[in-house]
Design an enzyme around this catalytic site. Structure first.
Site, PDB file in Angstrom:
ATOM      1  N   ASP A   8       0.771  -1.057  -0.107  1.00 10.90           N
ATOM      2  CA  ASP A   8      -0.181  -0.221  -0.141  1.00 10.90           C
ATOM      3  C   ASP A   8       0.866   1.557   0.178  1.00 10.90           C
ATOM      4  O   ASP A   8       1.652   1.428   0.415  1.00 10.90           O
ATOM      5  CB  ASP A   8      -0.761  -0.171   1.353  1.00 10.90           C
TER       6      ASP A   8
HETATM    7  N1  URA Z   1      -0.989  -5.853   3.812  1.00 10.80           N
HETATM    8  C1  URA Z   1      -1.708  -4.789   3.859  1.00 10.80           C
HETATM    9  O1  URA Z   1      -2.418  -4.477   4.461  1.00 10.80           O
HETATM   10  N2  URA Z   1      -1.175  -3.659   3.438  1.00 10.80           N
HETATM   11  C2  URA Z   1       0.498  -3.936   2.286  1.00 10.80           C
HETATM   12  O2  URA Z   1       0.944  -2.952   2.139  1.00 10.80           O
HETATM   13  C3  URA Z   1       0.856  -5.763   2.783  1.00 10.80           C
HETATM   14  C4  URA Z   1       0.265  -5.934   2.746  1.00 10.80           C
END
Ligand code: URA
Length: 231
Positions: free
Chosen positions: A101
């Site tokens: 993310d």
């Molecule tokens: N899980 C998440 O919620 N976000 C990420 O970036 C990676 C794993």
């Protein structure tokens, strides 16, 4: 074309010697040692004999210490993307093996070897991904129990593989998961009534984020790191 014929055609070696080289693990197809002379080699796959590439584009395998605020995408009109942190000449080739993310930092793998990255990221491969997590609310002992039992993700209609949660502080933990579903870590914590406020990926399988890389820096993977992603 069969692999033994291919080796014979692209090297000075005889057919018999080619088969011997294959059987002795000297030939890699798509990053993986293949010992079966009858294996099929198509026109685009990369083929190596020891240190010599016989076919295929040069393979690139990079690890990036992704800073927060960068999108795991190739282009975006609003936000900077991780590709902007890498050499321009590689941009058209690279794709991301396991997105993070925008608000997540840490280990991001980029490669132009599609077969290899699939082995790293496909849920059925069950490659462990380790995250350091900071949460808004204190992490209860029941959280570890719930994660170990698996968390039901309604959108996908599946239960996550048993995950290990190691408490590091009242609101901090290290979590190992075995898939890489969309927002998986955040959704798992949401299911137990908590919220992730910071997330950092430390490793994927045998590849750990190099502590010498500052946020925004990258390096090429070592042979051992590439080989750690097995079939
Ligand atoms: N899980 C998440 O919620 N976000 C990420 O970036 C990676 C794993």
């Amino acid at each position: 074309m069969r692999l033994d014929k291919f080796i014979c055609k692209h090297t000075p070696y005889s057919h018999q010697r080619s088969r011997w080289l294959i059987a002795n693990g000297r030939v890699r197809v798509a990053g993986r040692v293949v010992r079966d002379s009858r294996a099929w080699v198509d026109r685009f796959v990369s083929v190596w004999l020891d240190d010599e590439q016989l076919q295929g584009r040069p393979a690139h395998y990079l690890m990036l210490n992704k800073p927060r605020g960068y999108l795991s995408a190739t282009e975006d009109p609003q936000h900077p993307t991780v590709l902007e942190l890498l050499p321009r000449e590689l941009h058209p080739e690279l794709h991301i093996g396991g997105r993070l993310d925008r608000s997540t930092s840490g280990l991001l793998i980029l490669t132009n070897d599609g077969l290899w990255s699939r082995r790293l990221t496909e849920p059925k491969q069950k490659v462990p991904k380790v995250y350091r997590v900071v949460t808004l609310e204190p992490i209860t002992p029941e959280t570890a129990q719930r994660f170990a039992e698996g968390i039901y993700l309604a959108y996908e209609g599946l239960t996550t593989s048993p995950a290990q949660l190691q408490l590091l502080g009242e609101r901090e933990a290290r979590l190992t998961i075995y898939e890489g579903r969309y927002h998986q870590v955040k959704r798992m914590f949401a299911q137990v009534g908590n919220r992730v406020t910071a997330l950092h990926r430390e490793s994927m399988g045998g590849i750990a984020l190099d502590p010498l890389l500052s946020p925004g820096e990258y390096r090429t993977l070592t042979e051992a790191e590439i080989a750690s992603v097995s079939a």
